[in-house]
Design a protein around this motif. Sequence first.
Motif, PDB file in Angstrom:
ATOM      1  N   LEU B 256       0.833  -1.211   0.000  1.00 51.42           N
ATOM      2  CA  LEU B 256       0.000   0.000   0.000  1.00 51.42           C
ATOM      3  C   LEU B 256       0.866   1.258   0.000  1.00 51.42           C
ATOM      4  CD1 LEU B 256      -2.665  -1.263   2.563  1.00 51.42           C
ATOM      5  CD2 LEU B 256      -3.002  -0.947   0.093  1.00 51.42           C
ATOM      6  N   ILE B 259       2.256   1.978  -3.411  1.00 53.61           N
ATOM      7  CA  ILE B 259       1.215   2.553  -4.270  1.00 53.61           C
ATOM      8  C   ILE B 259       0.952   4.008  -3.870  1.00 53.61           C
ATOM      9  CG2 ILE B 259      -1.221   2.390  -4.960  1.00 53.61           C
ATOM     10  CD1 ILE B 259      -0.968  -0.672  -4.414  1.00 53.61           C
ATOM     11  N   ASP B 260       0.891   4.256  -2.556  1.00 49.94           N
ATOM     12  CA  ASP B 260       0.612   5.601  -2.063  1.00 49.94           C
ATOM     13  C   ASP B 260       1.725   6.573  -2.438  1.00 49.94           C
ATOM     14  OD1 ASP B 260      -1.224   7.258  -0.517  1.00 49.94           O
ATOM     15  OD2 ASP B 260       0.416   7.422   0.938  1.00 49.94           O
ATOM     16  N   LYS B 263       0.996   7.108  -6.260  1.00 49.94           N
ATOM     17  CA  LYS B 263      -0.270   7.649  -6.755  1.00 49.94           C
ATOM     18  C   LYS B 263      -1.067   8.401  -5.691  1.00 49.94           C
ATOM     19  CE  LYS B 263      -0.219   5.871 -10.988  1.00 49.94           C
ATOM     20  NZ  LYS B 263      -0.347   6.641 -12.241  1.00 49.94           N
ATOM     21  N   ILE B 265      -2.837   7.588  -2.709  1.00 49.94           N
ATOM     22  CA  ILE B 265      -4.196   7.079  -2.483  1.00 49.94           C
ATOM     23  C   ILE B 265      -4.715   7.451  -1.090  1.00 49.94           C
ATOM     24  CG2 ILE B 265      -4.042   5.148  -4.128  1.00 49.94           C
ATOM     25  CD1 ILE B 265      -3.418   3.310  -1.692  1.00 49.94           C
ATOM     26  N   VAL B 317      -6.550  -0.042  -7.474  1.00 46.76           N
ATOM     27  CA  VAL B 317      -5.472   0.016  -6.467  1.00 46.76           C
ATOM     28  C   VAL B 317      -4.658  -1.276  -6.518  1.00 46.76           C
ATOM     29  CG1 VAL B 317      -4.977   0.158  -3.991  1.00 46.76           C
ATOM     30  CG2 VAL B 317      -6.804   1.554  -4.982  1.00 46.76           C
ATOM     31  N   ARG B 318      -5.373  -2.414  -6.577  1.00 44.45           N
ATOM     32  CA  ARG B 318      -4.681  -3.704  -6.638  1.00 44.45           C
ATOM     33  C   ARG B 318      -3.843  -3.836  -7.918  1.00 44.45           C
ATOM     34  NH1 ARG B 318      -2.237  -7.365  -7.766  1.00 44.45           N
ATOM     35  NH2 ARG B 318      -2.490  -9.588  -7.415  1.00 44.45           N
TER      36      ARG B 318
END
Lengths: 452, 452
Positions: B256, B259-260, B263, B265, B317-318
Motif C-alpha cells: 500500500l 502505491i501511495d 499515486k 491514495i 489500487v490492486r
Amino acid sequence: MNHLADLVAALPAGRVLTDPDVAGAYARDQTFLPPGTPLCAVVAESRDDVVTTLRWATEHRVPVVPRGAGTGLAGGATAVEGCVMLSMIRMTAVRELSPADEIAVVEPGVITADLDRAARAHGLMYAPDPSSYEISTIGGNLATNAGGLRCVKYGVTRDSVLGLEVVLPDGRVLATGRRTMKGVTGYDLTGLFVGSEGTLGVITAATLRLRRAPETPPATFAAEFPSLRAAGDAVAAIIAAGCRPSLLELMDRNTLKAIDDWKNIGLEPGVRAMLIGQSDDGVPGAAERMAALCEENGATFVAATSSPDEAEELIGVRRLAYQAKERLGTCLVEDVCVPRSALPVMISEIEAAAERHGALISTVAHAGDGNLHPVFIFERGLAEPPPHVWAAADDVFRAALRLGGTLTGEHGVGVLKRRWLDLERGEVSGDVQRGIKNVFDPLGIMNPGKAI
Amino acid sequence: MNHLADLVAALPAGRVLTDPDVAGAYARDQTFLPPGTPLCAVVAESRDDVVTTLRWATEHRVPVVPRGAGTGLAGGATAVEGCVMLSMIRMTAVRELSPADEIAVVEPGVITADLDRAARAHGLMYAPDPSSYEISTIGGNLATNAGGLRCVKYGVTRDSVLGLEVVLPDGRVLATGRRTMKGVTGYDLTGLFVGSEGTLGVITAATLRLRRAPETPPATFAAEFPSLRAAGDAVAAIIAAGCRPSLLELMDRNTLKAIDDWKNIGLEPGVRAMLIGQSDDGVPGAAERMAALCEENGATFVAATSSPDEAEELIGVRRLAYQAKERLGTCLVEDVCVPRSALPVMISEIEAAAERHGALISTVAHAGDGNLHPVFIFERGLAEPPPHVWAAADDVFRAALRLGGTLTGEHGVGVLKRRWLDLERGEVSGDVQRGIKNVFDPLGIMNPGKAI
C-alpha cells in the motif's frame, strides 16, 4: 503355498482370509463377469498392512486387486486368477476434518455419504455423489474418478482431491499433491492416480476438498416431454440461460414405463421423456425459471417446488430408476458421455441400436454433463450378456465416439470396456499409458488386465 | 552447424532465426536469470513445424525450450546452452468455439484475454486470469498451470482443460483427454501435461472449458485493517459465511505504501492491510455482506459498490501493486501457497524473514486461496538477487512448507525453485517424476534442467 504362509505370518492375526469360500466373497464387484479364483483376501487395517502385503506380492510376483465396497460397474475390482484381493473396507478413519481450511484427510474405506454427513455437521459438504454413495467408499470413488448427480455443478471426484498417500507395488510410500487449494510443484501425480483403477498403487489416504453446503434446501422442478429432442432442447436452454443446476437428470420412456409398471406414477401415453432438476444457489424462483424454459421447449407438464417434501417426491422417481429396471431382468449398466449438444442425437442412436438388435435399453442421463447410462436389460440367469446385447452396446459405444464422446464418463474401463479402448485412445496414447504403468508397476502385479 | 542447416532446410522459409542477436531475444522470460546462448529460435506456425523441429532435435540430441510470450516468473522458458528456443507465439488460431458445448479448441499462441473476449461475445467466459493475461498465452498458462485472481471461485488453468494435442519429443502426436465434461478412459494424461513446464512435450492445441459469464457486473468491496491478523480473520469469516467471492485480494502495508508513494491514495498511518473482493453471483447485497464481515473483524474503513466505475477504482489500487513495487527496485516475485487458515501466520513469517535479513518484502495475496506473492525488492542493476534476499526467500519457503503449504501456487518451479524442490516432494516422488519424464523424453531434450 509356502508363500501364503509367509504373508499370514507377516501380518497381524486375522488379516489374511485363506478359506476359498471366504476369499471368494471378495472376488467380484457389481458386474456379472465370472471372476478368477483368488489365492486369498487381505483385509487391511493400516497403511503398514498394505505395505507388508505389497512387499510380499512383489517378492513373490503375486497379482494384487485392491477393492473398496465392490460397487463398481466395470469389473475393475474382480479377481484375477491367483491374486490377493486387498480389501480397504476397514480403513475407515477420518484422520482430520478442518472447517477452516475446508479439507478432510480420510482413509479409503470411509463410505462416501458418511464423509458428506461428517462435513455437513460443520456447514460443509463433500460434493461427489455417485448413485452408490451410501454404500461405496472414497477409495473406490478415487479409483474410478466417480461422478454423480451433483457433478453438473461441482465436478467429478478428481475436482475434490488435493493430495494422496499411496503405497507403490514395491512397498514405498508416495505422497502426492498438497493441502492447499493451488500448487504446481512437479507433475500432477494426484490426477494420475485418480481414475487409475488400482493399476498403479494402493491409495491409503486422501486429502479431500470440502465445500460450503448450501444454506437453503434446493429448489426442484420436474417436466414431461412429448419427445427426447424437446427434452434435449430444454437442457440446452437451461444451461444457456446460466441457471447453474446442481442436478439435471433425464429419463427416457422405457425408464419411466419400468417405474410406472412398478409404482404406478400415472405415466401418460404421450410422455417420451422426463427431466428433473435442482438449483441450490438459493436464488428465488430458480426452479420456476428452469420449469418455464422446459415449457418454452415443449414440456406438456411441469412442476416446481421449494418444499423439501415435494422435492423428495419428484427426485424419488429418479431414485427408483435402477431398481425398477432390475425387476425386468439382468442389467448391463453402461456409461457413455458426449458433448452436451449431442445428447438428443445420442439418445436417438441408442434407440436405433435397441431396435436394430432387438435389445431392451432404457436410459437415464446426467443430462447437464452429457453423461448417459443406457441400461441393457436381458434375460435373468444368463452368465453374461447375450450376443445381441453386446452388438447393441458396440453400436452405442461407436456412436458415442463418433459424436466426439467417450466410452466411460464415470464408471471406468475395468474389464468390460477394454475391447473398445483402442478405438478411443489411439496408439500413441496406449504406448504412453503402458510406459507410465511400467514406471509404477514394473512387474505388472497391480490389478493386471484392467483399465489400460 | 550442419545440423542447423538441416533444420533450416526442413522447415518453411523464415521459421528458423539463426542470427545470435535475434535468437537471443527469445532466450529469457521475466526472471533475471542469465540465460544460456541458444543455437537458434524456431517460430512455429503449425503443428507440422513443431513435429519437424522435434524430430530434428531428437535426431541430433539438441535441447528444445518451448516458450509462449515469455512472461513466466520462474525461469521455465529461459534458454539452456545450445538449445532451440521454440516459440509458439504465431500459432494463434481459435480452431473452434462452441457455445452449445461451452468449449473452445485453440492453439497455444492465443493470448489468454483474447480467448476470454471471444467467449464473452457468446455470453461465455474463459475463467483463468493470471495477472499477465493480456500478454501471456494459453500455451504458457498450460505449461505452468497458471492461476489468477478469479481462481478463488473458478479454479486454476487445469480446471478449464478438457483435452490436449501434444507433440512428443520424437515427433509423435498424442491426443489426451476429450471434448466432454466427464470421462475416465485411461490415465489422466491431460493433467500430467498441464503444469509440466515444457518438460514432456509441446502442446499444439487445447480443448478448453468455457463457462457462462455472469449476467451482471460484479459487486465489489474494499476494506482497510489495523492488522494483518484482522484481515486474515475477515478472509476466514467471508469464506465461512459462504459468500463465494470471485476475487479476494490482500495487500500488506509495504504494498500500500509503494502505491501511495506513487499515486497518493491517501493511505492512513494505522492501515496495515487492505482487502479487496468481488462477488459475481448476482445476489443483491453480496458486497455489503462481505464488507460487514470485514467490519465485524476490525476493519477501520469499508466501501461497497455495484457500480462498475466505482469497482474499477477499488480494483485499480490492486492493479497498481506490481508497477508500484518496480519503481522501488528490481523485484523477485515469489509465490508460496498455504492452507487458508495459515494465511495470517504466513504473513507474519514473511515479515519476520524480512526483518531478520534486512530485506524489503511487500506482499499481495490471492487470499481466498492462501496463495501469497511476497515480492523481494532489491537494488537495481544487480545481475541476480543478493545473498540476503535469497536467505530471506529461503526462510519464506521453509515457513510455507512447515505450515503445510507449497513452494509455488501458480508460477511453477522453473529454474528458480529447483534447489528447494526436494524439501517439498520427497525422494519417492522425485524418483517417480523422473521415471515419468523418461517415458516421454528418454533423451532428456525437452527443457532440460527445469521443473522436476
